[in-house]
Design a protein around this motif. Structure first.
Motif, PDB file in Angstrom:
ATOM      1  N   PHE A  23      48.832  49.270  19.505  1.00 38.81           N
ATOM      2  CA  PHE A  23      48.971  47.870  19.572  1.00 38.81           C
ATOM      3  C   PHE A  23      49.511  47.137  18.133  1.00 38.81           C
ATOM      4  CE2 PHE A  23      45.154  48.927  22.261  1.00 38.81           C
ATOM      5  CZ  PHE A  23      45.656  48.976  23.423  1.00 38.81           C
ATOM      6  N   GLN A  24      50.161  45.902  18.624  1.00 36.38           N
ATOM      7  CA  GLN A  24      50.792  45.079  17.604  1.00 36.38           C
ATOM      8  C   GLN A  24      50.307  43.872  17.315  1.00 36.38           C
ATOM      9  OE1 GLN A  24      53.053  46.824  15.322  1.00 36.38           O
ATOM     10  NE2 GLN A  24      52.789  48.738  16.450  1.00 36.38           N
ATOM     11  N   LEU A  25      50.028  43.260  18.534  1.00 30.40           N
ATOM     12  CA  LEU A  25      49.401  41.776  18.218  1.00 30.40           C
ATOM     13  C   LEU A  25      48.020  41.809  17.883  1.00 30.40           C
ATOM     14  CD1 LEU A  25      51.125  40.505  21.697  1.00 30.40           C
ATOM     15  CD2 LEU A  25      51.878  40.085  19.590  1.00 30.40           C
ATOM     16  N   THR A  26      47.874  40.908  17.093  1.00 25.44           N
ATOM     17  CA  THR A  26      46.273  40.827  16.526  1.00 25.44           C
ATOM     18  C   THR A  26      45.402  40.730  17.419  1.00 25.44           C
ATOM     19  OG1 THR A  26      47.200  39.965  14.492  1.00 25.44           O
ATOM     20  CG2 THR A  26      44.984  39.436  14.942  1.00 25.44           C
ATOM     21  N   SER A  27      45.894  39.803  18.656  1.00 30.23           N
ATOM     22  CA  SER A  27      44.660  39.664  19.631  1.00 30.23           C
ATOM     23  C   SER A  27      44.444  40.843  20.587  1.00 30.23           C
ATOM     24  CB  SER A  27      45.362  38.517  20.448  1.00 30.23           C
ATOM     25  OG  SER A  27      46.595  39.162  21.118  1.00 30.23           O
ATOM     26  N   GLU A  28      45.603  41.801  20.647  1.00 31.04           N
ATOM     27  CA  GLU A  28      45.529  42.934  21.574  1.00 31.04           C
ATOM     28  C   GLU A  28      44.385  43.818  20.651  1.00 31.04           C
ATOM     29  OE1 GLU A  28      48.997  44.330  24.154  1.00 31.04           O
ATOM     30  OE2 GLU A  28      49.381  43.891  22.105  1.00 31.04           O
ATOM     31  N   LYS A  84      38.273  40.152  28.633  1.00 32.61           N
ATOM     32  CA  LYS A  84      39.436  40.220  29.598  1.00 32.61           C
ATOM     33  C   LYS A  84      40.119  38.805  29.786  1.00 32.61           C
ATOM     34  CE  LYS A  84      42.972  42.189  31.274  1.00 32.61           C
ATOM     35  NZ  LYS A  84      44.043  42.865  30.489  1.00 32.61           N
ATOM     36  N   VAL A  85      38.974  38.083  30.040  1.00 29.05           N
ATOM     37  CA  VAL A  85      39.605  36.664  30.718  1.00 29.05           C
ATOM     38  C   VAL A  85      39.951  35.848  29.310  1.00 29.05           C
ATOM     39  CG1 VAL A  85      38.624  34.601  31.514  1.00 29.05           C
ATOM     40  CG2 VAL A  85      38.110  36.594  32.517  1.00 29.05           C
ATOM     41  N   CYS A  86      39.360  35.900  28.351  1.00 29.18           N
ATOM     42  CA  CYS A  86      39.540  35.098  27.024  1.00 29.18           C
ATOM     43  C   CYS A  86      41.151  35.627  26.640  1.00 29.18           C
ATOM     44  CB  CYS A  86      38.683  35.337  26.004  1.00 29.18           C
ATOM     45  SG  CYS A  86      36.954  34.552  26.477  1.00 29.18           S
ATOM     46  N   ILE A  87      41.503  36.729  26.509  1.00 26.29           N
ATOM     47  CA  ILE A  87      42.597  37.243  26.036  1.00 26.29           C
ATOM     48  C   ILE A  87      43.711  37.034  27.063  1.00 26.29           C
ATOM     49  CG2 ILE A  87      42.345  39.839  26.735  1.00 26.29           C
ATOM     50  CD1 ILE A  87      43.741  40.673  24.025  1.00 26.29           C
ATOM     51  N   GLY A  88      43.476  37.138  28.395  1.00 29.88           N
ATOM     52  CA  GLY A  88      44.328  36.952  29.364  1.00 29.88           C
ATOM     53  C   GLY A  88      44.681  35.832  29.976  1.00 29.88           C
ATOM     54  N   ILE A  89      43.883  34.724  29.803  1.00 29.52           N
ATOM     55  CA  ILE A  89      44.274  33.581  30.249  1.00 29.52           C
ATOM     56  C   ILE A  89      45.534  32.879  29.472  1.00 29.52           C
ATOM     57  CG2 ILE A  89      43.638  31.167  30.383  1.00 29.52           C
ATOM     58  CD1 ILE A  89      41.013  31.847  31.493  1.00 29.52           C
ATOM     59  N   PRO A  90      45.552  32.937  27.986  1.00 32.42           N
ATOM     60  CA  PRO A  90      46.558  32.353  27.304  1.00 32.42           C
ATOM     61  C   PRO A  90      47.898  33.377  27.742  1.00 32.42           C
ATOM     62  CG  PRO A  90      44.842  32.895  25.849  1.00 32.42           C
ATOM     63  CD  PRO A  90      44.309  33.328  27.075  1.00 32.42           C
ATOM     64  N   GLY A  91      47.668  34.589  28.123  1.00 31.55           N
ATOM     65  CA  GLY A  91      48.958  35.297  28.509  1.00 31.55           C
ATOM     66  C   GLY A  91      49.516  34.698  29.498  1.00 31.55           C
ATOM     67  N   LEU A  92      48.712  34.238  30.424  1.00 34.90           N
ATOM     68  CA  LEU A  92      49.155  33.733  31.751  1.00 34.90           C
ATOM     69  C   LEU A  92      50.299  32.166  31.530  1.00 34.90           C
ATOM     70  CD1 LEU A  92      46.083  33.486  33.992  1.00 34.90           C
ATOM     71  CD2 LEU A  92      48.115  34.902  34.231  1.00 34.90           C
ATOM     72  N   PHE A  93      50.110  31.899  30.259  1.00 33.97           N
ATOM     73  CA  PHE A  93      51.022  30.671  29.735  1.00 33.97           C
ATOM     74  C   PHE A  93      52.107  31.269  28.797  1.00 33.97           C
ATOM     75  CE2 PHE A  93      46.844  29.099  31.281  1.00 33.97           C
ATOM     76  CZ  PHE A  93      47.343  28.162  32.418  1.00 33.97           C
ATOM     77  N   ASP A  94      52.151  32.409  28.774  1.00 28.79           N
ATOM     78  CA  ASP A  94      53.183  32.971  27.836  1.00 28.79           C
ATOM     79  C   ASP A  94      52.926  32.383  26.598  1.00 28.79           C
ATOM     80  OD1 ASP A  94      54.441  34.332  29.851  1.00 28.79           O
ATOM     81  OD2 ASP A  94      55.599  32.972  30.363  1.00 28.79           O
ATOM     82  N   PRO A 104      49.138  38.976  24.947  1.00 31.39           N
ATOM     83  CA  PRO A 104      49.947  39.935  25.830  1.00 31.39           C
ATOM     84  C   PRO A 104      49.889  39.134  27.031  1.00 31.39           C
ATOM     85  CG  PRO A 104      47.699  40.762  25.469  1.00 31.39           C
ATOM     86  CD  PRO A 104      47.602  39.802  24.442  1.00 31.39           C
ATOM     87  N   LYS A 105      50.860  39.448  27.690  1.00 31.49           N
ATOM     88  CA  LYS A 105      51.007  38.863  29.199  1.00 31.49           C
ATOM     89  C   LYS A 105      49.918  39.613  30.022  1.00 31.49           C
ATOM     90  CE  LYS A 105      55.773  37.721  29.133  1.00 31.49           C
ATOM     91  NZ  LYS A 105      57.155  37.997  29.471  1.00 31.49           N
ATOM     92  N   TRP A 106      49.509  38.828  31.114  1.00 29.54           N
ATOM     93  CA  TRP A 106      48.406  39.283  32.017  1.00 29.54           C
ATOM     94  C   TRP A 106      48.812  38.924  33.368  1.00 29.54           C
ATOM     95  CZ3 TRP A 106      43.319  36.597  33.113  1.00 29.54           C
ATOM     96  CH2 TRP A 106      42.471  37.455  33.989  1.00 29.54           C
ATOM     97  N   ASN A 107      48.697  40.261  34.045  1.00 27.44           N
ATOM     98  CA  ASN A 107      49.066  40.137  35.590  1.00 27.44           C
ATOM     99  C   ASN A 107      47.617  40.158  36.132  1.00 27.44           C
ATOM    100  OD1 ASN A 107      49.398  40.669  38.376  1.00 27.44           O
ATOM    101  ND2 ASN A 107      51.270  41.680  37.843  1.00 27.44           N
ATOM    102  N   ILE A 108      47.152  38.922  36.555  1.00 25.01           N
ATOM    103  CA  ILE A 108      45.912  38.733  36.973  1.00 25.01           C
ATOM    104  C   ILE A 108      45.696  39.498  38.420  1.00 25.01           C
ATOM    105  CG2 ILE A 108      46.295  36.361  38.176  1.00 25.01           C
ATOM    106  CD1 ILE A 108      43.356  35.983  37.343  1.00 25.01           C
ATOM    107  N   TRP A 109      46.656  39.682  39.100  1.00 23.91           N
ATOM    108  CA  TRP A 109      46.469  40.124  40.530  1.00 23.91           C
ATOM    109  C   TRP A 109      46.083  41.514  40.341  1.00 23.91           C
ATOM    110  CZ3 TRP A 109      45.363  36.787  43.971  1.00 23.91           C
ATOM    111  CH2 TRP A 109      45.776  35.469  44.055  1.00 23.91           C
TER     112      TRP A 109
END
Length: 231
Positions: A86-91, A127-137, A142-147
C-alpha cells in the motif's frame, strides 16, 4: 564516483538509472523495516485488546509462548507486506487496524470459541470510514465500490450459513465474520479469502492425525482463526 562510472563505461543516463534504482531499493528496505516494527506494535496492541475483552467476560488469556512467537512472526511479516503493498497513508492505517482486529479474533476464537461482536462492528466501521471519502474521489483515500462490498457481505453470509442448514458445524460468529470479511474485501477478495481458509482447514485436518476432513466437517471447528488469517 563519476570517475568510477566512466572507468566502468557507463553513460550519464545509465548512472542516473542506477542511482534511481538504488534509491528505490533503499526506500523498499526502509518501508519493510518500518512495517516489521509496526507489526510488532500491532501484536502488542492485540494482546492488550485480547486481555481487555477477556477480562470483561471473566475469562483468562490462554495463549502459549509458542503461539505468541508464531503470531509475532506472522504479524511482523504481514506488517512488511502492508508497507510494500500500500502507498496511501489511509490504506496503511486501515490495513494495520484490521490486522490488530484479525489477530485478536484469531486468538480469542482459538481458545474460547468466541468472536466478539464489538470486533466485527469495528471492522465494518473502519471500512465505512475509509470507504465513504473514496466514494467522493478524495485523493488521499482509495476508491470504494460499495456494491461489491454489499455483494461480498451477502455472499459471505450465505456461503457460511448454508452449511449450517445442512448439519455442518458452523458457528454464528463464523457466519458474521464471513459477512464482515466480504464487506471489507468485496466479493473478489472474499473468494480468495475463502480459498485460503479452506487450504488452512485442510492443513489443520492433516495435522490432526486421528481425524478425517469429512469427520471434521461435522465438528465445531473454529473457522475464525483461519478466516481472519486469510484476510
Amino acid at each position: 564516483m563519476h570517475f568510477l562510472y566512466v572507468r566502468l563505461g557507463l553513460t550519464l543516463n545509465e548512472t542516473r538509472i542506477i542511482s534511481v534504482e538504488a534509491m528505490a531499493i533503499e526506500e523498499d528496505i526502509f518501508r519493510i523495516v518500518i512495517g516489521i516494527v509496526i507489526g510488532l506494535v500491532c501484536k502488542i496492541a492485540s494482546g492488550w485488546l485480547e486481555k481487555y475483552i477477556l477480562d470483561k467476560r471473566n475469562l483468562e488469556v490462554q495463549t502459549s509462548k509458542l503461539e505468541n512467537v508464531i503470531v509475532l512472526s506472522a504479524t511482523m511479516i504481514a506488517g512488511a507486506v502492508i508497507m510494500i503493498k500500500f502507498q496511501l497513508t489511509s490504506e496503511i492505517v486501515y490495513a494495520f487496524f484490521i490486522l490488530i482486529i484479525c489477530i485478536t479474533i484469531s486468538l480469542i476464537d482459538l481458545h474460547h470459541r468466541i468472536i466478539p461482536n464489538g470486533l466485527l462492528l469495528a471492522m465494518l466501521l473502519a471500512k465505512v470510514c475509509i470507504g465513504i471519502p473514496g466514494l467522493f474521489d478524495i485523493a488521499i483515500f482509495p476508491k470504494w465500490n460499495i456494491w461489491l462490498s454489499l455483494i461480498g457481505l451477502v455472499a459471505g453470509f450465505i456461503v457460511f450459513a448454508i452449511p449450517g442448514a445442512f448439519g455442518k458445524a458452523v458457528g454464528a460468529g463464523d457466519v458474521k465474520l464471513a459477512a464482515c470479511t466480504g464487506f471489507c474485501l468485496g466479493i473478489d477478495g472474499l473468494l480468495y479469502s475463502v480459498i485460503l481458509m479452506g487450504l488452512g482447514v485442510l492443513a489443520f485436518s492433516i495435522v490432526q492425525k486421528n481425524k478425517t476432513l469429512r469427520n471434521m466437517m461435522y465438528e465445531m471447528i473454529q473457522m475464525g482463526p483461519f478466516l481472519a488469517i486469510s484476510m
